[in-house]
Scaffold this active site. Structure first.
Site, PDB file in Angstrom:
ATOM      1  N   HIS A   7       0.825  -1.216   0.000  1.00  0.00           N
ATOM      2  CA  HIS A   7       0.000   0.000   0.000  1.00  0.00           C
ATOM      3  C   HIS A   7       0.853   1.257   0.000  1.00  0.00           C
ATOM      4  O   HIS A   7       2.015   1.243   0.380  1.00  0.00           O
ATOM      5  CB  HIS A   7      -0.998   0.033   1.167  1.00  0.00           C
ATOM      6  CG  HIS A   7      -0.414  -0.031   2.556  1.00  0.00           C
ATOM      7  ND1 HIS A   7      -0.264  -1.199   3.249  1.00  0.00           N
ATOM      8  CD2 HIS A   7       0.016   0.940   3.392  1.00  0.00           C
ATOM      9  CE1 HIS A   7       0.236  -0.952   4.457  1.00  0.00           C
ATOM     10  NE2 HIS A   7       0.424   0.351   4.566  1.00  0.00           N
ATOM     11  N   HIS A  79       3.716   7.027   3.841  1.00  0.00           N
ATOM     12  CA  HIS A  79       4.679   5.921   3.732  1.00  0.00           C
ATOM     13  C   HIS A  79       4.314   4.977   2.594  1.00  0.00           C
ATOM     14  O   HIS A  79       3.206   5.011   2.061  1.00  0.00           O
ATOM     15  CB  HIS A  79       4.820   5.157   5.064  1.00  0.00           C
ATOM     16  CG  HIS A  79       3.599   4.421   5.541  1.00  0.00           C
ATOM     17  ND1 HIS A  79       2.731   4.933   6.476  1.00  0.00           N
ATOM     18  CD2 HIS A  79       3.103   3.186   5.235  1.00  0.00           C
ATOM     19  CE1 HIS A  79       1.773   4.043   6.722  1.00  0.00           C
ATOM     20  NE2 HIS A  79       1.954   2.990   5.975  1.00  0.00           N
ATOM     21  N   GLU A 130       7.412   0.962   5.323  1.00  0.00           N
ATOM     22  CA  GLU A 130       6.838  -0.096   6.151  1.00  0.00           C
ATOM     23  C   GLU A 130       7.099  -1.422   5.447  1.00  0.00           C
ATOM     24  O   GLU A 130       6.942  -1.508   4.226  1.00  0.00           O
ATOM     25  CB  GLU A 130       5.319   0.125   6.299  1.00  0.00           C
ATOM     26  CG  GLU A 130       4.606  -0.974   7.080  1.00  0.00           C
ATOM     27  CD  GLU A 130       3.084  -0.726   7.213  1.00  0.00           C
ATOM     28  OE1 GLU A 130       2.560   0.249   6.623  1.00  0.00           O
ATOM     29  OE2 GLU A 130       2.437  -1.531   7.904  1.00  0.00           O
TER      30      GLU A 130
HETATM   31  C1  LIG Z   1      -1.079   0.020  10.985  1.00  0.00           C
HETATM   32  C2  LIG Z   1      -0.361   0.316   9.810  1.00  0.00           C
HETATM   33  C3  LIG Z   1      -0.334  -0.661   8.702  1.00  0.00           C
HETATM   34  O1  LIG Z   1      -0.335  -0.250   7.547  1.00  0.00           O
HETATM   35  O2  LIG Z   1      -0.360  -1.887   9.002  1.00  0.00           O
HETATM   36  C4  LIG Z   1       0.287   1.635   9.618  1.00  0.00           C
HETATM   37  O3  LIG Z   1       0.688   1.983   8.548  1.00  0.00           O
HETATM   38  S1  LIG Z   1       0.438   2.632  10.994  1.00  0.00           S
HETATM   39  C5  LIG Z   1       1.116   4.151  10.374  1.00  0.00           C
HETATM   40  C6  LIG Z   1       1.506   5.064  11.453  1.00  0.00           C
HETATM   41  N1  LIG Z   1       2.674   4.573  12.163  1.00  0.00           N
HETATM   42  C7  LIG Z   1       3.933   4.952  11.906  1.00  0.00           C
HETATM   43  O4  LIG Z   1       4.174   5.810  11.057  1.00  0.00           O
HETATM   44  C8  LIG Z   1       5.008   4.325  12.740  1.00  0.00           C
HETATM   45  C9  LIG Z   1       6.398   4.737  12.387  1.00  0.00           C
HETATM   46  N2  LIG Z   1       6.540   6.184  12.402  1.00  0.00           N
HETATM   47  C10 LIG Z   1       7.208   6.879  13.347  1.00  0.00           C
HETATM   48  O5  LIG Z   1       7.764   6.273  14.275  1.00  0.00           O
HETATM   49  C11 LIG Z   1       7.231   8.354  13.221  1.00  0.00           C
HETATM   50  O6  LIG Z   1       6.136   8.768  12.422  1.00  0.00           O
HETATM   51  C12 LIG Z   1       8.545   8.911  12.638  1.00  0.00           C
HETATM   52  C13 LIG Z   1       8.812   8.395  11.242  1.00  0.00           C
HETATM   53  C14 LIG Z   1       9.709   8.572  13.557  1.00  0.00           C
HETATM   54  C15 LIG Z   1       8.409  10.428  12.524  1.00  0.00           C
HETATM   55  O7  LIG Z   1       7.923  10.926  13.714  1.00  0.00           O
HETATM   56  P1  LIG Z   1       7.804  12.499  13.937  1.00  0.00           P
HETATM   57  O8  LIG Z   1       7.234  13.152  12.722  1.00  0.00           O
HETATM   58  O9  LIG Z   1       7.105  12.706  15.239  1.00  0.00           O
HETATM   59  O10 LIG Z   1       9.309  12.827  14.160  1.00  0.00           O
HETATM   60  P2  LIG Z   1      10.167  14.042  13.725  1.00  0.00           P
HETATM   61  O11 LIG Z   1       9.298  15.260  13.605  1.00  0.00           O
HETATM   62  O12 LIG Z   1      11.287  14.068  14.681  1.00  0.00           O
HETATM   63  O13 LIG Z   1      10.712  13.615  12.309  1.00  0.00           O
HETATM   64  C16 LIG Z   1      12.036  13.261  12.087  1.00  0.00           C
HETATM   65  C17 LIG Z   1      12.386  13.618  10.648  1.00  0.00           C
HETATM   66  O14 LIG Z   1      11.713  12.703   9.773  1.00  0.00           O
HETATM   67  C18 LIG Z   1      10.854  13.419   8.880  1.00  0.00           C
HETATM   68  N3  LIG Z   1       9.635  12.651   8.689  1.00  0.00           N
HETATM   69  C19 LIG Z   1       8.718  12.382   9.627  1.00  0.00           C
HETATM   70  N4  LIG Z   1       7.724  11.665   9.126  1.00  0.00           N
HETATM   71  C20 LIG Z   1       8.027  11.463   7.826  1.00  0.00           C
HETATM   72  C21 LIG Z   1       7.375  10.769   6.766  1.00  0.00           C
HETATM   73  N5  LIG Z   1       6.240  10.163   6.949  1.00  0.00           N
HETATM   74  N6  LIG Z   1       7.971  10.764   5.562  1.00  0.00           N
HETATM   75  C22 LIG Z   1       9.151  11.390   5.364  1.00  0.00           C
HETATM   76  N7  LIG Z   1       9.822  12.052   6.336  1.00  0.00           N
HETATM   77  C23 LIG Z   1       9.258  12.090   7.550  1.00  0.00           C
HETATM   78  C24 LIG Z   1      10.617  14.750   9.559  1.00  0.00           C
HETATM   79  O15 LIG Z   1      10.286  15.722   8.602  1.00  0.00           O
HETATM   80  C25 LIG Z   1      11.921  15.014  10.244  1.00  0.00           C
HETATM   81  O16 LIG Z   1      12.837  15.549   9.318  1.00  0.00           O
HETATM   82  P3  LIG Z   1      13.749  16.810   9.634  1.00  0.00           P
HETATM   83  O17 LIG Z   1      14.597  16.345  10.794  1.00  0.00           O
HETATM   84  O18 LIG Z   1      14.525  17.022   8.364  1.00  0.00           O
HETATM   85  O19 LIG Z   1      12.810  17.916   9.983  1.00  0.00           O
HETATM   86 CO   LIG Z   2       0.760   1.273   6.526  1.00  0.00          CO
END
Ligand SMILES: C[C@@H](C(=O)O)C(=O)SCCNC(=O)CCNC(=O)[C@H](O)C(C)(C)COP(=O)(O)OP(=O)(O)OC[C@H]1O[C@@H](n2cnc3c(N)ncnc32)[C@H](O)[C@@H]1OP(=O)(O)O
Ligand SMILES: [Co+2]
Length: 134
Positions: A7, A79, A130
């Site tokens: 996806h 993602h 992912e």
């Molecule tokens: C259930 C499921 C499924 O399909 O089965 C799902 O998908 S659940 C989908 C939801 N779950 C997840 O996304 C889980 C994994 N995600 C995470 O742990 C988090 O979202 C992070 C990826 C660590 C980002 O967290 P957050 O935005 O709070 O952190 P942050 O502001 O410190 O961001 C760190 C750096 O990464 C960048 N950044 C953050 N999110 C981003 C994204 N989606 N795509 C590209 N870059 C990204 C920010 O701009 C920043 O860059 P700069 O430092 O340059 O400013």
């Molecule tokens: Co997903």
């Protein structure tokens, strides 16, 4: 190692509005919303012939998509999810290259009832990745 594109996820501020766009404007088949409290999101899947679109809205406090939506309030691509045959082997191979697995590093059960894990966007040309065990 990676296989099919499972996806493309789009983070949205208003899930109902996004469903209207995909179902009514674009004419796609859309699933019912599913709350995933352990992931901090509510998901809707748009079923396309060759892949899916995952519409994601924040759920509860501390949603992992909250900061993203603050930066991009209208929503945007969040993602890509690729299928792998063996998620433990994929994780071992990726950590050996220095790639960062997010969270505690262990797979969790995702939206399709299968193990998933997430890889840091800074290690994958700016895209949050992912992996889902096929
Ligand atoms: C259930 C499921 C499924 O399909 O089965 C799902 O998908 S659940 C989908 C939801 N779950 C997840 O996304 C889980 C994994 N995600 C995470 O742990 C988090 O979202 C992070 C990826 C660590 C980002 O967290 P957050 O935005 O709070 O952190 P942050 O502001 O410190 O961001 C760190 C750096 O990464 C960048 N950044 C953050 N999110 C981003 C994204 N989606 N795509 C590209 N870059 C990204 C920010 O701009 C920043 O860059 P700069 O430092 O340059 O400013
Ligand atoms: Co997903």
């Amino acid at each position: 190692m990676i296989g099919r594109l499972n996806h493309v996820a789009i983070a949205v501020p208003d899930l109902e509005a996004a469903v209207l766009i995909y179902r009514d404007t674009l004419g796609a088949r859309v699933s019912a919303p599913q709350d995933l409290p352990e992931h901090g999101v509510t998901t809707v899947f748009v079923e396309l012939p060759n892949t899916k679109i995952e519409l994601l809205a924040p759920l509860g406090d501390g949603s992992p998509i909250a900061a993203f939506l603050q930066r991009v309030p209208e929503g945007g691509v969040h993602h890509l999810c690729f299928e792998v045959n063996d998620i433990a082997a994929a994780a071992a191979r990726l950590t050996a290259t220095g790639a960062r697995i997010l969270g505690d590093g262990r797979p969790r059960i995702g939206a399709h009832g299968k193990p998933v894990l997430f890889l840091h966007p800074k290690d994958f040309v700016g895209t949050l990745v992912e992996l889902e065990e096929a």
